[in-house]
Design a protein around this motif. Structure first.
Motif, PDB file in Angstrom:
ATOM      1  N   LEU A 159       0.852  -1.194   0.000  1.00  0.00           N
ATOM      2  CA  LEU A 159       0.000   0.000   0.000  1.00  0.00           C
ATOM      3  C   LEU A 159       0.886   1.243   0.000  1.00  0.00           C
ATOM      4  O   LEU A 159       1.941   1.266   0.651  1.00  0.00           O
ATOM      5  N   PRO A 188       0.304   4.902   0.893  1.00  0.00           N
ATOM      6  CA  PRO A 188      -0.594   5.953   1.382  1.00  0.00           C
ATOM      7  C   PRO A 188      -0.035   7.356   1.127  1.00  0.00           C
ATOM      8  O   PRO A 188       1.190   7.520   1.057  1.00  0.00           O
ATOM      9  N   ARG A 228      -7.667   8.508  -1.209  1.00  0.00           N
ATOM     10  CA  ARG A 228      -7.582   7.140  -1.741  1.00  0.00           C
ATOM     11  C   ARG A 228      -6.153   6.613  -1.546  1.00  0.00           C
ATOM     12  O   ARG A 228      -5.188   7.282  -1.933  1.00  0.00           O
ATOM     13  N   VAL A 229      -6.076   5.451  -0.938  1.00  0.00           N
ATOM     14  CA  VAL A 229      -4.771   4.794  -0.771  1.00  0.00           C
ATOM     15  C   VAL A 229      -4.663   3.732  -1.868  1.00  0.00           C
ATOM     16  O   VAL A 229      -5.465   2.800  -1.915  1.00  0.00           O
ATOM     17  N   HIS A 230      -3.701   3.916  -2.726  1.00  0.00           N
ATOM     18  CA  HIS A 230      -3.504   2.940  -3.808  1.00  0.00           C
ATOM     19  C   HIS A 230      -2.556   1.831  -3.353  1.00  0.00           C
ATOM     20  O   HIS A 230      -1.712   2.055  -2.486  1.00  0.00           O
ATOM     21  N   GLY A 231      -2.714   0.702  -3.946  1.00  0.00           N
ATOM     22  CA  GLY A 231      -1.830  -0.405  -3.594  1.00  0.00           C
ATOM     23  C   GLY A 231      -1.986  -1.546  -4.565  1.00  0.00           C
ATOM     24  O   GLY A 231      -2.619  -1.407  -5.614  1.00  0.00           O
ATOM     25  N   SER A 232      -1.404  -2.661  -4.201  1.00  0.00           N
ATOM     26  CA  SER A 232      -1.502  -3.828  -5.078  1.00  0.00           C
ATOM     27  C   SER A 232      -1.280  -5.109  -4.275  1.00  0.00           C
ATOM     28  O   SER A 232      -0.720  -5.067  -3.179  1.00  0.00           O
ATOM     29  N   THR A 241       0.432  -8.828 -10.407  1.00  0.00           N
ATOM     30  CA  THR A 241       0.193  -7.730  -9.482  1.00  0.00           C
ATOM     31  C   THR A 241      -1.211  -7.215  -9.745  1.00  0.00           C
ATOM     32  O   THR A 241      -1.486  -6.727 -10.836  1.00  0.00           O
ATOM     33  N   PRO A 296      -3.978  -4.503  -8.954  1.00  0.00           N
ATOM     34  CA  PRO A 296      -4.103  -3.191  -8.316  1.00  0.00           C
ATOM     35  C   PRO A 296      -5.348  -3.128  -7.419  1.00  0.00           C
ATOM     36  O   PRO A 296      -6.339  -3.820  -7.680  1.00  0.00           O
ATOM     37  N   LEU A 297      -5.288  -2.307  -6.387  1.00  0.00           N
ATOM     38  CA  LEU A 297      -6.456  -2.110  -5.520  1.00  0.00           C
ATOM     39  C   LEU A 297      -6.380  -0.713  -4.913  1.00  0.00           C
ATOM     40  O   LEU A 297      -5.327  -0.049  -4.996  1.00  0.00           O
ATOM     41  N   ALA A 298      -7.468  -0.268  -4.324  1.00  0.00           N
ATOM     42  CA  ALA A 298      -7.489   1.064  -3.699  1.00  0.00           C
ATOM     43  C   ALA A 298      -8.406   1.025  -2.484  1.00  0.00           C
ATOM     44  O   ALA A 298      -9.429   0.334  -2.485  1.00  0.00           O
ATOM     45  N   ASP A 353     -10.528   3.531   0.004  1.00  0.00           N
ATOM     46  CA  ASP A 353     -10.997   4.904   0.205  1.00  0.00           C
ATOM     47  C   ASP A 353     -10.984   5.223   1.692  1.00  0.00           C
ATOM     48  O   ASP A 353     -11.397   4.402   2.517  1.00  0.00           O
TER      49      ASP A 353
END
Lengths: 218, 165
Positions: free
Chosen positions: B75, B77, B129-133, B149, B151-153, B155
């Protein structure tokens, strides 16, 4: 006969009015039209889904058989460039594998054994390491631990693409002495299947009379 | 007419389900992630749940060999937030039918990861929004597939802490 049995059955429902029958036909027609539309959409989705699913798998083994194995140039663990065509006159087992792949690792002892047993008859097993971060040093370390006695090359996506986009590991191509593909196997094979394919590759006609055809070379 | 109707219905159901059945590759689907509500200077927990397609498994976060690729949630942030305590469930032990002596630690089916999101004292109010994978590598009993990989996010809603009474 009882009195009850003599009474004719009486329907409590009112007889369908002509308007109701007309309405029912209309509903039926609407349902059929709806289903035809859904069926058409489902068929479209079905056929469009066929395409993106692993294109290499859409080619059957039969389509590969007898085709010239594409030539390539890859580096071995000593840094030397090796071409598939260097093995002309020999039967080649081209094994795409990776150190992170347990079914691939499972096959290694059988491949070692095959190299030992059939090497003198002209078999050359060539392992193509598909680890993203593969280096001659890292694969060499693994090879020593696994007592690998056959050639190992550092793979590339380009070579994987030449062989139809190798997506699942292990994927093994059995190539005859003329450089033609005899068999392609997805997944780890049983010892007996591997040996059968090795024998097939060794026995194929030509016995090295022709060279490996250069496909889309490096 | 009635027979035709049922035939049509059966064909529709069969054809409609076919793409779904065919699409079951060595993939995972990340389920919708609940938004996280947090106050400045506080922490809130979050969960990430994903489903692995039937017939496949992925390595757990602690596979038994260094050569295997561990499942990892990454993640990234914004500066006013911090992530800590990502917890992975223990892997299920399995061995391949052809390698019964070799144990693997894997996930299959539905897997839930948890973690904590901390908001800085000076975190601005609003939605972020915290992006991550999610990094994973899937296999079946006979084959393995290259690492992927996904991707996910997450909120995040930052609101003022409730005033103490």
């Amino acid at each position: 006969m009882t009195e009850q049995n003599s009474i004719p059955p009486v329907s409590l429902a009112p007889p369908p009015a002509p308007a109701d029958a007309h309405e029912s036909r209309r509903v039926h027609r609407a349902v059929v039209v709806f289903l035809v539309v859904v069926l058409t959409i489902a068929a479209l989705v079905f056929f469009t889904h066929l395409k993106p699913l692993q294109p290499s798998r859409m080619q059957t083994a039969a389509e590969f058989r007898g085709k010239p194995a594409p030539d390539f140039a890859l580096t071995d663990l000593s840094g030397k460039t090796v071409h598939l065509s260097d093995y002309r006159g020999k039967a080649v087992v081209l094994n795409f594998w990776a150190t992170w792949c347990p079914p691939c690792v499972r096959e290694i002892p059988t491949l070692v054994e095959m190299q030992k047993q059939y090497g003198p008859q002209g078999l050359e097993i060539v392992g193509v390491a598909m680890d993203d971060d593969a280096t001659p040093a890292s694969i060499g370390r693994f090879a020593r631990e696994a007592n690998i006695n056959y050639t190992l090359l550092i793979g590339s996506d380009k070579v994987s693409d030449l062989y139809g986009g190798v997506e699942a590991l292990p994927t093994t191509f059995y190539i005859d002495r003329d450089g033609r593909m005899v068999e392609r196997v997805f997944g780890a094979g049983e010892r007996s299947d591997i040996e059968d394919n090795v024998k097939k590759a060794l026995a194929a006609a030509g016995a090295g009379a022709q060279q490996v055809e250069h496909g889309a070379s490096n | 007419m009635r027979n035709f109707f049922f035939l049509l219905l059966a064909a529709t159901l069969l054809l409609g389900a076919a793409p779904l059945l065919r699409a079951q590759g060595p993939d995972i689907s990340i389920l919708p992630i609940d938004p996280v509500k947090v106050s400045p200077g506080k922490a809130s927990s979050f969960t990430v749940t994903f489903r692995i397609n039937p017939g496949y498994h992925i390595n757990s976060n602690k596979p038994y060999s260094d050569l295997l690729i561990a499942t990892q949630l990454k993640l990234f942030p914004p500066t006013e937030f911090m992530i800590s305590g990502i917890t992975y469930p223990p892997g299920e032990e399995m061995s391949l039918p052809a390698m019964p002596e070799e144990r693997l630690s894997v996930y299959s089916g539905t897997v839930t990861l948890t973690g904590q999101l901390h908001a800085a004292r000076n975190a601005s109010r609003g939605t972020f929004r915290v992006h991550g994978s999610l990094v994973y590598q899937a296999c079946s009993d006979r084959q393995c597939f290259p690492p992927k990989t996904a991707p996910l996010a997450i909120d995040v809603k930052v609101s003022a802490a409730p005033k103490p009474r």
